[in-house]
Design an enzyme around this catalytic site. Sequence first.
Site, PDB file in Angstrom:
ATOM      1  N   HIS A   1       3.532  15.100  13.630  1.00 11.57           N
ATOM      2  CA  HIS A   1       2.271  15.826  13.855  1.00 11.57           C
ATOM      3  C   HIS A   1       1.625  15.462  15.190  1.00 11.57           C
ATOM      4  O   HIS A   1       0.712  16.160  15.653  1.00 11.57           O
ATOM      5  CB  HIS A   1       1.299  15.656  12.672  1.00 11.57           C
ATOM      6  N   ASP A  36       7.026  14.041   8.209  1.00 15.05           N
ATOM      7  CA  ASP A  36       6.190  13.805   9.395  1.00 15.05           C
ATOM      8  C   ASP A  36       6.811  12.669  10.213  1.00 15.05           C
ATOM      9  O   ASP A  36       6.326  11.539  10.217  1.00 15.05           O
ATOM     10  CB  ASP A  36       4.763  13.444   8.939  1.00 15.05           C
ATOM     11  N   GLY A  61      -5.812   8.591  15.829  1.00 13.56           N
ATOM     12  CA  GLY A  61      -5.344   7.816  16.981  1.00 13.56           C
ATOM     13  C   GLY A  61      -4.337   6.738  16.606  1.00 13.56           C
ATOM     14  O   GLY A  61      -3.646   6.204  17.465  1.00 13.56           O
ATOM     15  N   SER A 100      -2.095   7.473  14.260  1.00 11.39           N
ATOM     16  CA  SER A 100      -0.951   8.279  13.815  1.00 11.39           C
ATOM     17  C   SER A 100       0.306   7.955  14.607  1.00 11.39           C
ATOM     18  O   SER A 100       0.245   7.741  15.818  1.00 11.39           O
ATOM     19  CB  SER A 100      -1.265   9.763  14.013  1.00 11.39           C
ATOM     20  N   GLY A 101       1.442   7.935  13.916  1.00 15.26           N
ATOM     21  CA  GLY A 101       2.714   7.658  14.578  1.00 15.26           C
ATOM     22  C   GLY A 101       2.986   6.177  14.738  1.00 15.26           C
ATOM     23  O   GLY A 101       4.082   5.783  15.109  1.00 15.26           O
TER      24      GLY A 101
HETATM   25  C1  4AZ Z   1      -5.534  11.343  11.631  1.00 11.41           C
HETATM   26  O1  4AZ Z   1      -6.420  12.159  11.696  1.00 11.41           O
HETATM   27  C2  4AZ Z   1      -5.519  10.397  10.492  1.00 11.41           C
HETATM   28  N1  4AZ Z   1      -6.710   7.192   6.894  1.00 11.41           N
HETATM   29  C3  4AZ Z   1      -4.589   9.376  10.454  1.00 11.41           C
HETATM   30  C4  4AZ Z   1      -4.592   8.491   9.391  1.00 11.41           C
HETATM   31  C5  4AZ Z   1      -5.502   8.637   8.370  1.00 11.41           C
HETATM   32  C6  4AZ Z   1      -6.424   9.641   8.396  1.00 11.41           C
HETATM   33  C7  4AZ Z   1      -6.466  10.530   9.457  1.00 11.41           C
HETATM   34  C8  4AZ Z   1      -5.436   7.659   7.227  1.00 11.41           C
HETATM   35  O2  4AZ Z   1      -4.658  11.248  12.492  1.00 11.41           O
END
Ligand code: 4AZ
Length: 416
Positions: free
Chosen positions: A225, A270, A364, A366-367
């Site tokens: 994503h 993902d 932020g 993520s990944g």
């Molecule tokens: C996001 O928006 C996101 N609490 C990543 C992780 C989590 C929530 C949102 C987990 O990238």
Amino acid sequence: RPARATVTSRFLNPYVVFFAVVAVVIILAVTVALLIHFLAFDKKSYFYHSSFQILNVNYTDQLNSPGTQQYRTLSGRIESVITTTFKESNLRNQFIRAHVIKLRQSGSGVIADTVMKFKFPRNNNGESMKSRIESVLRQMLNNFGNLEINLPTEIITLTDQDAVNLFTQECGARPDLMTLSEERVIGGTKAEEGDWPWQVSLRLNNVHHCGGILISNIWVLTAAHCFRSNSDPNRWTATFGISTIFPQERRRVNTILIHNNYNPGTHENDIAVVRLDRPITFNKNIHMVCLPEATQNILPGSTAYVTGWGSETYGGNTVSDLEQGRVYIISNDVCNAPISYDGAVFPGMLCAGLPQGGVDACRGDSGGPLVQEDSRRLWFLVGIVSWGDQCGLADKPGVYTRVTAYRHWITQQTGV
Ligand code: 4AZ
């Protein structure tokens, strides 16, 4: 006369003489004690490398990866045999630890490259200690339990830097393991340089956008994503080190491979891999994490750490110094309960958080990695930050891509 009496009492007063003598004795004693301390008791660490040949174990592919049960069991047994040997010898007080760095094939058998740490007083030289170590190993040769071990042909004295370099070529070691030191307690939320050496910042148009995980010297694992807004490799770079403002290393992105079945609606699959334009030279602060076997069980309730530069509150800004959070693995059943995600967590996903919330990944992050330490103190990647209902809410833990479920996909894409 009174004047003379005064003079006499000032210089020959028995109390003054007594205190002067006591003071001199104390100063002498302290000096001698310090000398003895530095000459005899101030200990320095010495590292030695040797290769133990195991004759009665056949090499199999299972011994290729530190994540297999066979690898853990055999390395653990070798380490404990070496430890027992020294603990029962006249070097019991000098021996600190042994760690198998790597298992290799030799004919049909196995060679275990091993680092051993000792502590000696400074005035001892490391070379004379080497022959004492050799003689202990020779004596113990016939006492290795059910492992048939050949005496190492040579024991090599390593500098501290040599020892660190051996570890940085393998996966999953943090600085405390590289020096065979006591385990460092991970506290607070701010990471220190080298704490999470596999952490990558993936940058879109030179702005931090996502976390990533170094899995070889050229491949970075991340979430699919992350590339929803842009998947043109030319727009992406990767940086390394705990600060996104002053990175230790920087690479362009050469290729982005996104899972064919990534589904933005359900967050399924993902996962993506990114190839760097040229390899990273590993060092103490930048090297790869270990990947688990596809069959590895991730135990609910076990401790894991999530790291990243993501925002500290839902809707907040990303940060420039790497942060870490300690969470617990939550079973998919618990995570799919009606008050939690009510069935939205698929088998290829993994939940981690605290029951009361408060510690979580956020935008932020993520990944980025969710990692666990194994029994031999190596760190394994178990999750990739994927999604969640806001951040840190009670009963809404972070949801991660379950790395074991994609172990074969990772090998197909990268060869790792
Ligand atoms: C996001 O928006 C996101 N609490 C990543 C992780 C989590 C929530 C949102 C987990 O990238």
